[in-house]
Design an enzyme around this catalytic site. Structure first.
Site, PDB file in Angstrom:
ATOM      1  N   ASP A 297       0.864  -1.174   0.000  1.00 25.37           N
ATOM      2  CA  ASP A 297       0.000   0.000   0.000  1.00 25.37           C
ATOM      3  C   ASP A 297       0.908   1.233   0.000  1.00 25.37           C
ATOM      4  OD1 ASP A 297      -2.147   1.666  -0.087  1.00 25.37           O
ATOM      5  OD2 ASP A 297      -3.224   0.778   1.575  1.00 25.37           O
TER       6      ASP A 297
HETATM    7  C1  BGC Z   1      -4.965   3.292  -0.062  1.00 23.86           C
HETATM    8  C2  BGC Z   1      -5.068   2.287  -1.182  1.00 23.86           C
HETATM    9  C3  BGC Z   1      -4.916   2.989  -2.504  1.00 23.86           C
HETATM   10  C4  BGC Z   1      -3.565   3.669  -2.516  1.00 23.86           C
HETATM   11  C5  BGC Z   1      -3.226   4.346  -3.820  1.00 23.86           C
HETATM   12  C6  BGC Z   1      -3.732   4.159  -0.183  1.00 23.86           C
HETATM   13  O1  BGC Z   1      -3.761   5.231   0.692  1.00 23.86           O
HETATM   14  O2  BGC Z   1      -4.985   2.625   1.171  1.00 23.86           O
HETATM   15  O3  BGC Z   1      -6.281   1.599  -1.094  1.00 23.86           O
HETATM   16  O4  BGC Z   1      -5.040   2.093  -3.555  1.00 23.86           O
HETATM   17  O5  BGC Z   1      -3.546   4.648  -1.493  1.00 23.86           O
HETATM   18  O6  BGC Z   1      -3.948   5.487  -4.024  1.00 23.86           O
END
Ligand code: BGC
Length: 765
Positions: A297
């Site tokens: 993530d």
């Molecule tokens: C989120 C993810 C997301 C990623 C990219 C993160 O803060 O938890 O679900 O895909 O950002 O934007």
């Protein structure tokens, strides 16, 4: 050794994969490349360690590609990395023009010319927005959900994207957590069916068409179990819960062919998920045989320093790679440290090789080597984004997502003429809020508001008054979306309007940006002064239809008690107002069912239908205190899982079993008759639940094991039959394996998890 002309070599290899002549093949003098593995190896074998590590590196769109090239700072460094082939993927790049420009650098300026894969959070649409995933889940309509994902994929692919970070398949039971809006709710079975529908919708049959994109099951795992519902908080849960509750939608995604996974921000039982070999190497890659790749993530590798698990960035990179996190989203730690770590013997080059091959494989599957610009056609982009068919598709799923919670004295559907209707609430006239959270590419003010939707019905007199603002400041990332707790200046006008109207429609709830990532709430009532507005209006006119907009279950006991008609309308996307108007006027008979329990108050949270019994579930003499309950609120929810009314009325009868027992490899059939005793044709989701009475581990009081949507004309009856076999009743037992244990079971069929008819059966293993 001089590797030139490797780019040329790759293009020859690529040619061979598609359509080159035998003479060309002979001239190129390479082995015949046919299988996916061979294709991957044909590139992989040319790569230096640095280039391999580059493939594991993902950057956010880092400068305006159409503007001047950055000369200094982070962006300059990333640009240099891109030119050196040290970037494998980018996210948040919007539009063909920019995608093409970046891809051109990767393909034409780097030594091996390996194309980038472009990711984006296409959570419920790109520019044309579907209902938030929690809302869509309320449709219980797998075809509609699949179609909505397919629309999102088609539109996203038209702007050059080839990978979405969706679906979020976290089973979530805590309405305080803002990201419940992004998932399928509290149930693993329903969540698994929805995960399959969404993966198949995004990915289609394959990637041969330019309209499908790679899906990503996230967040692996346990993210929704954040303590106290506060986003990113620690998670401590048993293996039994992981296996029986959390994992099933992830496993279903793997079985449906999802090509990527995302790990999660949280620690799980003391180990950050990003560093969990158990999750990524043992469960996902070994046990489930997942052969796609895992992306971290955003910055989750670096965040292990804050978790108190990694001592510095280098240590974090070591932990994440050893645990099987294949791609680093924006921590910039793999590209900085992996090479040194290999040289120091702290990580194995074979692990890096495995990660690279997984990523190359997905790029091959997408067809990016054959045509890195396959998604990049500006004319097609223009003709495709926001097209009419997409709007029709999202309207269809939006209608199906609405849940009718209460309809006393058949206040709904509204009469189509001769009525004076007051429409009250800031959300009724809001064209941005219905887009909900996670709609990064949608235009502000692009949704159809409730006011606009109702204006299409000309037979009544419709007058609007705001009453009160819901929120002050509304921006997507900076948390300015504060609840309006004080300003009641619009009350007087709204109350006066209500007084002289036949029916009042109040649209209240959360602004679209009051749920989503980082938007946990400790109070899940109707926010701010809106509750008071509702009560004040009620004093002058009791004919109220309350339309709720929200990204999570809210607790509204006063409204549930007093307001005659309540419609759960979530954040329904671009066509929100049209969908709501069609339901209010009866042009669509509501068919949605809640995918999450609605509590009476926040103190009951987490509340979910498939809980365990406890040793003291109830007591005859309710004056005694020593049983599992609260002193100030009932145990039951405000509205249970699976609940939803219709303008039709459905009666259940004749529950019958083909036999009252079955053996290993056997089955029984259970049927029920459903009759529409109402006046209009309607759809009903018939739900099957099971209880395993005694297990080697305690079992939930009820678990959803099947459902079927049927449509019935007035006075029509249908027999609905479900099959129960060993698979239906197996679970991860005390023996630490999935098995069906012999014993007594109950089967329940009904219109929701609380209103069922039941029978008993036995299973002999
Ligand atoms: C989120 C993810 C997301 C990623 C990219 C993160 O803060 O938890 O679900 O895909 O950002 O934007």
């Amino acid at each position: 050794m001089k590797l030139f002309p490797t780019r040329l070599f790759i293009s020859i290899v690529i040619l061979s994969l598609s359509s080159c002549s035998s003479a060309q093949k002979k001239k190129a003098n390479f082995k015949k490349v046919t299988t996916l593995e061979q294709k991957v190896d044909s590139i992989f074998n040319l790569m230096t360690l640095e280039e391999k590590i580059g493939q594991l590196n993902q950057y956010n769109g880092f400068w305006d590609i159409t503007g001047p090239v950055p000369k200094e700072g982070q962006a300059a460094k990333k640009y240099e990395h891109l030119k050196k082939g040290l970037v494998g993927s980018m996210l948040n790049v919007k539009g063909v023009k920019d995608v093409k420009a970046l891809q051109k650098i990767a393909v034409e300026q780097t030594r091996l010319g390996i194309p980038l894969i472009f990711g984006f959070d296409v959570i419920h649409g790109y520019k044309t927005i579907s209902p938030i995933p929690l809302a869509e889940s309320a449709s219980w309509d797998m075809e509609a959900i699949k179609k909505s994902a397919a629309i999102a994929a088609e539109e996203a692919s038209a702007v050059g994207l080839n990978w979405t970070f969706a679906p979020m398949v976290d089973v979530s039971r805590d309405a305080r957590w803002g990201r419940v809006m992004e998932g399928a709710g509290e149930d693993s079975y329903l969540g698994s069916q929805i995960a399959i529908a969404r993966v198949k919708g995004f990915q289609g049959e394959n990637f041969n068409s330019n309209k499908t994109i790679v899906a990503c099951a996230k967040h692996f795992a346990g993210y929704a179990q954040a303590e106290s519902g506060r986003d990113y908080n620690s998670v401590d849960i048993s293996e039994e819960m992981l296996q029986n509750v959390i994992f099933p939608p992830f496993k279903a995604s793997v079985d449906a062919g999802v090509r990527t996974f995302m790990n999660s921000f949280n620690e799980l039982n003391g180990i950050p998920a990003t560093a969990s070999s158990y999750l990524q190497r043992e469960v996902l890659k070994r046990d489930w045989k997942f052969d796609g790749f895992v992306v971290s993530d955003w910055g989750s590798i670096g965040e292990m320093i804050n978790h108190g698990y990694a001592k510095d960035g280098k240590h974090a990179a070591e932990l994440a790679m050893n645990a099987g996190s294949d791609m680093d989203m924006e921590s910039v730690l793999y590209v900085e440290h992996l090479s040194t770590l290999v040289n120091e013997g702290k990580i194995k080059e074979t692990d890096i090789n495995d990660a690279v091959k997984r990523i190359l494989k997905v790029k091959f599957e997408l067809g990016l080597f054959a045509n890195p610009y396959k998604y990049c056609d500006e004319a097609y982009e223009k003709a495709t984004v926001g097209k009419k068919e997409f709007q029709e598709g999202v309207l269809d799923v939006a209608k199906k997502s609405i849940v009718l919670l209460k309809n006393q004295n058949d206040l709904l559907p509204l009469k189509k003429s001769g009525q004076k209707i007051a429409l009250i609430g800031a959300l009724a006239n809001d064209k941005t809020s219905p887009l909900g959270s996670w709609r990064l590419a949608a235009d502000e003010n692009s949704a159809v508001s409730v006011l606009e939707g109702l204006q299409n019905y000309k037979g009544n007199t419709l007058t609007y008054s705001k009453g009160a603002d819901v929120a002050v400041g509304k921006t997507q990332f900076i948390f300015e979306t504060k609840i309006n707790e004080t300003d009641k200046s619009g009350f007087t006008e709204a109350i006066a309007l209500a007084k002289q109207s036949d029916v009042v429609i109040l649209v209240l709830g959360e602004h679209g940006l009051q749920s989503g990532e980082g938007r946990s709430r400790s109070d899940i009532g109707i926010p701010g002064v809106q509750q008071e507005l509702l009560e004040e209006v009620y004093k002058v006119n009791k004919n109220i239809v309350l339309v709720l907009n929200n990204g999570r279950p809210l607790a509204f006991p006063w409204a549930a008690e007093n307001i005659p008609a309540i419609v759960e309308a979530w954040h329904l996307g671009s066509q929100s107002g049209n969908a709501i108007a069609q339901v209010l006027y009866g042009d669509y008979n509501p068919s949605g069912k809640l995918p999450m329990t609605f509590p009476r108050n926040v103190g009951q949270v987490p509340i979910y239908y498939n809980h365990k019994s406890t040793g003291r579930p109830s007591i005859e003499n309710k004056d005694l205190v020593f049983w599992s309950h609260y002193m100030d609120v009932d145990n039951s929810p405000l509205y249970p899982f699976g609940y939803g009314l219709s303008y039709s009325k459905f009666d259940y009868s004749n529950l019958s079993l083909s036999s009252n027992s079955f053996d290993k490899n056997g089955k029984i059939e259970v049927s029920v008759t459903v009759t529409n005793s109402g006046k209009v044709t309607g759809k009903e989701v018939v739900q099957l639940y099971i209880r395993d009475l005694i297990g080697s581990l305690t079992r939930p009081v009820k678990e959803l094991k099947g459902f079927e949507m049927i449509e019935l004309k007035p006075n029509e009856s249908k027999k609905v039959t479900f099959t129960i076999n060993e698979k239906t009743i197996e679970y991860f037992s005390a023996n630490k394996k999935w098995e069906a244990e012999s014993g007594d079971f109950k089967v329940f069929i009904g219109t929701n998890s609380a209103e069922t008819i039941e029978a008993d059966f036995k299973f002999n293993n």
